[in-house]
Design a protein around this motif. Sequence first.
Motif, mmCIF file in Angstrom:
data_model
loop_
_atom_site.group_PDB
_atom_site.id
_atom_site.type_symbol
_atom_site.label_atom_id
_atom_site.label_comp_id
_atom_site.label_asym_id
_atom_site.label_seq_id
_atom_site.Cartn_x
_atom_site.Cartn_y
_atom_site.Cartn_z
ATOM 1 N N PRO A 466 -31.691 48.597 22.756
ATOM 2 C CA PRO A 466 -30.774 48.851 21.653
ATOM 3 C C PRO A 466 -30.823 47.753 20.610
ATOM 4 C CG PRO A 466 -29.601 47.946 23.515
ATOM 5 C CD PRO A 466 -31.024 48.094 23.941
ATOM 6 N N THR A 467 -30.177 48.015 19.478
ATOM 7 C CA THR A 467 -30.140 47.022 18.412
ATOM 8 C C THR A 467 -29.207 45.896 18.798
ATOM 9 O OG1 THR A 467 -28.285 48.079 17.311
ATOM 10 C CG2 THR A 467 -30.492 48.862 16.733
ATOM 11 N N PRO A 468 -29.306 44.717 18.147
ATOM 12 C CA PRO A 468 -28.427 43.597 18.506
ATOM 13 C C PRO A 468 -26.946 43.931 18.415
ATOM 14 C CG PRO A 468 -30.230 42.842 17.125
ATOM 15 C CD PRO A 468 -30.305 44.350 17.152
ATOM 16 N N PHE A 469 -26.575 44.812 17.464
ATOM 17 C CA PHE A 469 -25.157 45.121 17.306
ATOM 18 C C PHE A 469 -24.671 46.094 18.372
ATOM 19 C CE2 PHE A 469 -26.623 43.933 13.070
ATOM 20 C CZ PHE A 469 -25.715 42.954 12.763
ATOM 21 N N GLN A 470 -25.558 46.869 18.960
ATOM 22 C CA GLN A 470 -25.172 47.874 19.938
ATOM 23 C C GLN A 470 -25.614 47.519 21.350
ATOM 24 O OE1 GLN A 470 -27.185 51.213 18.295
ATOM 25 N NE2 GLN A 470 -25.557 51.696 16.836
ATOM 26 N N ARG A 471 -26.259 46.359 21.499
ATOM 27 C CA ARG A 471 -26.907 46.054 22.766
ATOM 28 C C ARG A 471 -25.938 46.083 23.944
ATOM 29 N NH1 ARG A 471 -29.779 40.339 23.416
ATOM 30 N NH2 ARG A 471 -27.620 39.681 23.160
ATOM 31 N N GLN A 472 -24.806 45.366 23.826
ATOM 32 C CA GLN A 472 -23.893 45.284 24.959
ATOM 33 C C GLN A 472 -23.347 46.659 25.322
ATOM 34 O OE1 GLN A 472 -22.945 42.334 26.841
ATOM 35 N NE2 GLN A 472 -22.452 44.113 28.089
ATOM 36 N N ALA A 473 -22.920 47.427 24.320
ATOM 37 C CA ALA A 473 -22.345 48.737 24.615
ATOM 38 C C ALA A 473 -23.368 49.665 25.268
ATOM 39 C CB ALA A 473 -21.804 49.367 23.331
ATOM 40 N N THR A 516 -32.779 32.069 21.014
ATOM 41 C CA THR A 516 -31.427 32.617 21.137
ATOM 42 C C THR A 516 -30.499 32.002 20.103
ATOM 43 O OG1 THR A 516 -31.756 32.989 23.503
ATOM 44 C CG2 THR A 516 -29.479 32.920 22.700
ATOM 45 N N ARG A 517 -30.601 30.679 19.932
ATOM 46 C CA ARG A 517 -29.746 30.003 18.950
ATOM 47 C C ARG A 517 -30.026 30.518 17.547
ATOM 48 N NH1 ARG A 517 -30.111 26.573 15.188
ATOM 49 N NH2 ARG A 517 -32.362 26.392 15.540
ATOM 50 N N ALA A 518 -31.315 30.650 17.209
ATOM 51 C CA ALA A 518 -31.668 31.147 15.878
ATOM 52 C C ALA A 518 -31.188 32.583 15.682
ATOM 53 C CB ALA A 518 -33.179 31.053 15.672
ATOM 54 N N GLY A 519 -31.295 33.396 16.737
ATOM 55 C CA GLY A 519 -30.830 34.773 16.636
ATOM 56 C C GLY A 519 -29.325 34.858 16.423
ATOM 57 N N LEU A 523 -27.476 36.463 13.277
ATOM 58 C CA LEU A 523 -26.507 37.532 13.466
ATOM 59 C C LEU A 523 -25.171 37.177 12.819
ATOM 60 C CD1 LEU A 523 -25.821 40.245 14.794
ATOM 61 C CD2 LEU A 523 -25.216 38.994 16.868
ATOM 62 N N ALA A 524 -24.738 35.918 12.996
ATOM 63 C CA ALA A 524 -23.483 35.488 12.373
ATOM 64 C C ALA A 524 -23.585 35.539 10.855
ATOM 65 C CB ALA A 524 -23.138 34.078 12.842
ATOM 66 N N SER A 530 -22.119 40.968 5.515
ATOM 67 C CA SER A 530 -21.704 42.376 5.475
ATOM 68 C C SER A 530 -20.202 42.534 5.343
ATOM 69 C CB SER A 530 -22.186 43.099 6.732
ATOM 70 O OG SER A 530 -21.623 42.507 7.891
ATOM 71 N N SER A 531 -19.433 41.533 5.821
ATOM 72 C CA SER A 531 -17.975 41.636 5.759
ATOM 73 C C SER A 531 -17.387 41.032 4.499
ATOM 74 C CB SER A 531 -17.347 40.942 6.986
ATOM 75 O OG SER A 531 -17.692 39.573 6.996
ATOM 76 N N SER A 532 -18.200 40.290 3.746
ATOM 77 C CA SER A 532 -17.685 39.658 2.530
ATOM 78 C C SER A 532 -17.567 40.677 1.406
ATOM 79 C CB SER A 532 -18.596 38.510 2.107
ATOM 80 O OG SER A 532 -19.896 38.994 1.832
ATOM 81 N N THR A 533 -16.602 40.479 0.526
ATOM 82 C CA THR A 533 -16.370 41.380 -0.611
ATOM 83 C C THR A 533 -16.919 40.743 -1.877
ATOM 84 O OG1 THR A 533 -14.342 42.151 0.433
ATOM 85 C CG2 THR A 533 -14.621 42.598 -1.949
ATOM 86 N N PRO A 534 -17.820 41.435 -2.597
ATOM 87 C CA PRO A 534 -18.368 40.827 -3.813
ATOM 88 C C PRO A 534 -17.285 40.594 -4.869
ATOM 89 C CG PRO A 534 -19.185 43.084 -3.484
ATOM 90 C CD PRO A 534 -18.321 42.763 -2.324
ATOM 91 N N LEU A 535 -17.434 39.485 -5.572
ATOM 92 C CA LEU A 535 -16.477 39.148 -6.617
ATOM 93 C C LEU A 535 -16.648 40.077 -7.816
ATOM 94 C CD1 LEU A 535 -16.757 35.257 -6.538
ATOM 95 C CD2 LEU A 535 -14.990 36.691 -5.471
#
Length: 537
Positions: A466-473, A516-519, A523-524, A530-535
């Motif tokens: 799975p993708t990194p965002f869906q891996r655990q689920a 792992t650290r670089a990944g 990811l962070a 993706s969560s930031s709102t453009p000015l």
Amino acid sequence: MQLQLDTASALALTPGTTSLAPGVGANTEPLFAREPRQHIRTALERAARPDYPAWLGHVESAAACTHPIRLHGNLAAVDTRTGEILTVRHTSTLPDGVIYKACGNRRHTVCPACATTYQHDAYHLVRAGLVGGKTIPDTVRTHPAVFATLTAPSFGPVHTRDVRHCSCRDKTRCTCRPTPCHARRGNPACPHGKPLACWQRHSPGDEQLGRPLCPDCYDHAHHVVWNHHAGELWRRTKQHAERHLNQLARQRGLPKVRLSHGKAAEYQARGAVHFHILLRLDGIDPDQPDAITPPPDGITTDDITAAVTLAATTITYTTPAHPDMPGGWPIAWGGQHEIRPITLSASGDALDDQAVAAYLAKYSTKGTEATGHTSRRLTADTIDLYANPAGTHPERLIAAAWTLGHTPEWRGLRRWAHMLGFGGHFLTKARRYSITFGSIREQRAAYKRAHALNRGQQGPEGHPEPTPFQRQAVLDVKTEETTLVIGFLTYAGTGWHTTGDQLLANTAAAQARERTRAGREELAHHQACSSSTPLAA
């Protein structure tokens, strides 16, 4: 490829000596084969073998370990539905003919990689008890909690570094000017003629710190006995604090409460143990006594602080009689103790949950290194290497523990002489405080098994699933297993076969950690973008 060898925890074969080659105390190379660049030659020989990729994958789970455990025997695959043994495989068919298992040692000076894993587990265990998660209810965020430090009493004057007003943000790298060690008028002397005054302003790394001004006046016997009984002293202290809080609750018309704790032990430079303790106030549900419930309103962190302070200053008891001390030794806390409240966001004198969890986890991987002594359990054959009644301060403490442990009732002092008498765990907790190390390790093992089952599966465009965002689920829904592997294994040895094997395994593990650290950083960064709102323009 740049090769790395983790030599920080490679112990010498005898105290006071250095290893001839990295990993001498752990690997199984013949002594005559250990020459200055032997590890390079054996590493190249291993890497040139056709089965090198298979060997590297075989040792992956223990690659970062300094001295892994080697096991050999049979591996049986059993059908979990019928109990039928499907296949039996001997470890002789595997690379090196053994299975490598990480040692799991918590001490950073013994195995940095396993100690780091232990430290991370300890952090999540402690923090879950403060903020919830991992089967702990989120309501613990609202429970009053304090962080206490309790120290040992004085057994004689020692060299110290006292900074009355420290303004450094990082206390471990304090550069403030300390007061004189022991300022005395008239230069008094002890009965042995040693001066009891010291006008030096010791630096943080001074070797004299923690050493007695007069080793002959110092009560080494009382010191190791106090270390040995420190756990019982803490049990009585917590019991007294809980009784005081319940008495207060009755006076205020409130139901019963209890204290749940997480505790880390730390050695001071003088060799005495002191405790860093996290105390959380819980309520008690009569119908579910094991459940973690919020405490009643009306008891605050000030009440907990007062209860712990009262217990620390009043609780004392006397040990059973010993031939050298028929009246026993008094066991009590020292006069220096500190208790601070814990909040989710540190403000003023309070601590936040992350700082407390990191603090306890850090000390859970330490041992007697602060005293200048490190060794494994001592026996009659090795005690003379470390104990000397007329030697250094640690040697005198070990000698005192060994001498006092000659009677059957006090034999525990000999068992824990290498720990200066202290035989308790370095990180303990109340049963209801948080999750256990076992549950964390089970989750990690299940995740790794599920990840191995899903490794190599390709998505519609050739990308791994799975993708990194869906891996655990995704992994969580694919962990159902119908085959159980049972190992009938016996101990074959400790350490790598050669220093070259250790070099290659440690290097591969270091590269994996870096990836792992670089990944995680990528990811962070992706999540932040993706969560930031453009000015607005």
